[in-house]
Design a protein around this motif. Structure first.
Motif, PDB file in Angstrom:
ATOM      1  N   UNK A  49       0.863  -1.187   0.000  1.00 22.14           N
ATOM      2  CA  UNK A  49       0.000   0.000   0.000  1.00 22.14           C
ATOM      3  C   UNK A  49       0.894   1.230   0.000  1.00 22.14           C
ATOM      4  N   UNK A  50       0.360   2.369  -0.494  1.00 21.10           N
ATOM      5  CA  UNK A  50       1.134   3.618  -0.451  1.00 21.10           C
ATOM      6  C   UNK A  50       0.251   4.744   0.056  1.00 21.10           C
ATOM      7  N   UNK A  51       0.913   5.825   0.492  1.00 21.65           N
ATOM      8  CA  UNK A  51       0.262   7.039   1.005  1.00 21.65           C
ATOM      9  C   UNK A  51      -0.646   6.781   2.202  1.00 21.65           C
ATOM     10  N   UNK A  52      -0.410   5.677   2.912  1.00 21.91           N
ATOM     11  CA  UNK A  52      -1.160   5.399   4.141  1.00 21.91           C
ATOM     12  C   UNK A  52      -0.477   4.254   4.882  1.00 21.91           C
ATOM     13  N   UNK A  53      -0.777   4.141   6.193  1.00 21.77           N
ATOM     14  CA  UNK A  53      -0.377   2.958   6.953  1.00 21.77           C
ATOM     15  C   UNK A  53      -1.656   2.372   7.542  1.00 21.77           C
ATOM     16  N   UNK A  54      -2.130   1.240   7.033  1.00 17.48           N
ATOM     17  CA  UNK A  54      -3.339   0.611   7.572  1.00 17.48           C
ATOM     18  C   UNK A  54      -2.964  -0.205   8.805  1.00 17.48           C
ATOM     19  N   UNK A  55      -3.389   0.289   9.967  1.00 17.65           N
ATOM     20  CA  UNK A  55      -2.913  -0.309  11.222  1.00 17.65           C
ATOM     21  C   UNK A  55      -3.243  -1.788  11.348  1.00 17.65           C
ATOM     22  N   UNK A  56      -4.458  -2.187  10.891  1.00 19.76           N
ATOM     23  CA  UNK A  56      -4.852  -3.597  11.016  1.00 19.76           C
ATOM     24  C   UNK A  56      -3.912  -4.526  10.266  1.00 19.76           C
ATOM     25  N   UNK A  57      -3.276  -4.004   9.208  1.00 19.01           N
ATOM     26  CA  UNK A  57      -2.387  -4.853   8.396  1.00 19.01           C
ATOM     27  C   UNK A  57      -0.934  -4.781   8.876  1.00 19.01           C
ATOM     28  N   UNK A  58      -0.663  -3.858   9.808  1.00 17.01           N
ATOM     29  CA  UNK A  58       0.715  -3.642  10.257  1.00 17.01           C
ATOM     30  C   UNK A  58       0.928  -4.148  11.683  1.00 17.01           C
ATOM     31  N   UNK A  59      -0.058  -3.867  12.549  1.00 10.18           N
ATOM     32  CA  UNK A  59       0.131  -4.171  13.974  1.00 10.18           C
ATOM     33  C   UNK A  59      -0.050  -5.664  14.281  1.00 10.18           C
ATOM     34  N   UNK A  60      -0.269  -6.489  13.227  1.00 15.23           N
ATOM     35  CA  UNK A  60      -0.339  -7.944  13.447  1.00 15.23           C
ATOM     36  C   UNK A  60       0.957  -8.623  12.992  1.00 15.23           C
ATOM     37  N   UNK A  61       2.023  -7.837  12.865  1.00 17.12           N
ATOM     38  CA  UNK A  61       3.308  -8.387  12.384  1.00 17.12           C
ATOM     39  C   UNK A  61       4.010  -9.180  13.479  1.00 17.12           C
ATOM     40  N   UNK A  62       4.791 -10.188  13.064  1.00 17.30           N
ATOM     41  CA  UNK A  62       5.698 -10.860  14.005  1.00 17.30           C
ATOM     42  C   UNK A  62       7.011 -10.090  14.080  1.00 17.30           C
ATOM     43  N   UNK A  63       7.383  -9.512  12.938  1.00 19.31           N
ATOM     44  CA  UNK A  63       8.609  -8.706  12.899  1.00 19.31           C
ATOM     45  C   UNK A  63       8.414  -7.594  11.864  1.00 19.31           C
ATOM     46  N   UNK A  64       9.008  -6.427  12.147  1.00 21.87           N
ATOM     47  CA  UNK A  64       8.879  -5.283  11.231  1.00 21.87           C
ATOM     48  C   UNK A  64      10.266  -4.829  10.797  1.00 21.87           C
ATOM     49  N   UNK A  65      10.453  -4.662   9.481  1.00 20.66           N
ATOM     50  CA  UNK A  65      11.684  -4.045   8.985  1.00 20.66           C
ATOM     51  C   UNK A  65      11.339  -2.602   8.660  1.00 20.66           C
ATOM     52  N   UNK A  66      11.989  -1.680   9.370  1.00 24.10           N
ATOM     53  CA  UNK A  66      11.744  -0.257   9.164  1.00 24.10           C
ATOM     54  C   UNK A  66      12.865   0.316   8.305  1.00 24.10           C
ATOM     55  N   UNK A  67      12.492   0.988   7.201  1.00 21.27           N
ATOM     56  CA  UNK A  67      13.508   1.624   6.360  1.00 21.27           C
ATOM     57  C   UNK A  67      14.232   2.710   7.151  1.00 21.27           C
ATOM     58  N   UNK A  68      15.527   2.910   6.845  1.00 25.56           N
ATOM     59  CA  UNK A  68      16.327   3.846   7.653  1.00 25.56           C
ATOM     60  C   UNK A  68      15.788   5.277   7.657  1.00 25.56           C
ATOM     61  N   UNK A  69      15.038   5.656   6.622  1.00 27.04           N
ATOM     62  CA  UNK A  69      14.560   7.043   6.553  1.00 27.04           C
ATOM     63  C   UNK A  69      13.391   7.359   7.476  1.00 27.04           C
ATOM     64  N   UNK A  70      12.781   6.339   8.085  1.00 28.74           N
ATOM     65  CA  UNK A  70      11.594   6.579   8.921  1.00 28.74           C
ATOM     66  C   UNK A  70      12.023   6.803  10.365  1.00 28.74           C
ATOM     67  N   UNK A  71      11.707   7.987  10.930  1.00 31.81           N
ATOM     68  CA  UNK A  71      12.149   8.265  12.309  1.00 31.81           C
ATOM     69  C   UNK A  71      11.350   7.469  13.348  1.00 31.81           C
ATOM     70  N   UNK A  72      11.978   7.261  14.516  1.00 33.77           N
ATOM     71  CA  UNK A  72      11.312   6.536  15.603  1.00 33.77           C
ATOM     72  C   UNK A  72      10.077   7.265  16.101  1.00 33.77           C
TER      73      UNK A  72
END
Length: 443
Positions: free
Chosen positions: A50-73
């Motif tokens: 997906x682009x231009x959004x973060x759908x929480x239901x599809x993200x917060x069910x992850x076992x592990x997340x790889x965050x690109x270096x450009x995204x701040x904490x």
């Protein structure tokens, strides 16, 4: 296992491909737009995105997340993941689980790209089947998925090291440390220094840490913290028993009782900072058992990095130099320090908490005019307004180059060395450098 990838750029797409190949259920989400070439790769590999959004239901069910270096904490989605204790790692950390190749990891505030490319050049010319990745070229994860190389030289930013848990390079290099990206480290320099030293935290007695022994931040940290790796320093001022040093305009590197000698004037790269980059790369090559004759030859025929003190053209005896890669004060310090003629300096962009004071002596000595190129130039005007005779504000590269041309006389240099990030007027420092070259070529 569900792998969620945040960011649809090089490292994100590479991680998604490797994850899919290793049997993860993969989903990629980018809060911005994803470039078309990356979309095609995702579609081809049947990876949902997906682009231009973060759908929480599809993200917060992850076992592990790889965050690109450009995204701040501090981004909202990262905070929510942390609240749920979902592990967030970097691409390097993720990819490293699937390989046992030897890696050389190179970090530092400046010089890391040149040192990484030079090291790769030395090892490749020496006959090793070696890849180049990290902050540069095709992502590490993507290359691990393709499984082509027996060793890698990785350029690692502090953001990539922030997401490291178990990764360790066999040889780590810290080129130097100066304040940079402080906006990402709560304006706390010590947090940024800690991030850089994560490169050595998992190293053992069988590994090596190569570092600049003239750098105060590095030597200070090493005097207060214990590391397991073997220390291999390099220096322009001290004579070292083990490591690299200068004597009589010649580089000496002494590693495991093997000495390598190279006159400085035979290096293809100019400037004191490049002597250090060459020392670091040579030390790696010696530790990797590359023949001395090959090292010598490779140091003298290496072509520099684009957008780093790159000579563009000489027009009416004025030299135009593209140093768009100088995105912080320390990088610009090296650029101004290597100028041997009166300089018209093009500077400005997104300020990352810069302190211009250290540039003052060089500006007084070398700079005849300043062309500001940014949306907000107030800090630059405040710092240098009384130091140079002429100062002009511009908001486009074409305008900046035309004005610089008017100010420059025969024998001068026009230097683009912004000391800032590029995102106010350009897509990236590469875009900024290309626009500069185009503007110079159309003068």
């Amino acid at each position: 296992m569900r792998l969620v990838v945040l960011g649809g750029g090089e490292s994100g797409v590479g991680t998604a491909i490797l994850g899919k190949k290793k049997g993860y259920e993969v989903f990629l989400s980018d809060f911005g737009k994803i470039k078309n070439n990356y979309k095609e790769v995702l579609i081809l590999n049947q990876i949902p995105w997906e682009e231009e959004t973060h759908t929480e239901d599809l993200i917060l069910n992850a076992d592990v997340v790889m965050k690109s270096p450009g995204i701040p904490d501090k981004s909202p989605i990262v905070k929510k993941l942390k609240e749920k204790n979902i592990p967030i790692i970097s691409e390097i950390e993720f990819a490293n689980k699937f390989t046992n190749v030897v890696t050389v990891g190179i970090t530092g505030s400046n010089g890391k790209t040149t040192t990484t490319m030079l090291t790769h050049h030395l090892l490749k010319q020496g006959g090793l089947n070696v890849g180049l990745a990290g902050n540069i070229g095709k992502s590490y994860a993507w290359q691990i998925a393709e499984n082509k190389f027996e060793a890698y030289v990785l350029e690692l930013s502090s953001f990539q090291l922030d997401g490291v848990i178990d990764y360790k390079p066999h040889i780590a290099v810290i080129t130097n440390i100066s304040p940079d990206h402080l906006d990402r480290y709560n304006y706390d320099y010590s947090q940024y220094i800690e991030a850089k030293f994560r490169i050595t935290k998992n190293q053992t007695e069988d590994d090596y840490l190569i570092y600049d022994a003239d750098d105060e931040a590095i030597t200070d940290w090493l005097s207060k913290n214990k590391i397991r790796a073997k220390k291999v320093p390099f220096s322009l001022t001290k004579t070292l028993e083990e490591g690299a040093y200068i004597k009589d305009d010649t580089i000496y590197t002494n590693i495991n009782n093997e000495t390598f000698i190279m006159p400085i004037n035979e290096l293809s790269l100019e400037g004191k900072h490049n002597v250090k980059n060459a020392m670091a790369a040579t030390t790696v090559a010696q530790l990797m058992r590359i023949r001395k004759a090959t090292i010598r030859e490779s140091l003298s025929d290496f072509q520099g990095v684009e957008h780093r003190l790159e000579k563009v053209l000489k027009i009416q005896n004025v030299q135009y130099v593209n140093d768009s890669k100088a995105t912080n004060v320390n990088a610009t310090f090296f650029a101004l320090d290597s100028m041997t003629t009166p300089t018209v300096w093009i500077v400005g962009g997104v300020d990352k908490g810069n302190d211009y004071a250290e540039l003052m002596p060089l500006v007084r000595e070398k700079v005849k005019a300043i062309v500001c190129l940014g949306v907000d130039n107030s800090k630059i005007i405040e710092a240098f307004g009384n130091v140079v005779d002429v100062m002009v504000e511009t908001t486009s590269m074409t305008e900046a180059v035309k004005i610089a041309q008017k100010m420059a006389e025969k024998g001068d240099t026009v230097l683009l060395s912004p000391a800032c990030a590029s995102f106010d007027l350009f897509e990236s420092y590469e875009d900024r450098g290309k626009q500069f070259k185009n503007a110079v070529q159309s003068l």
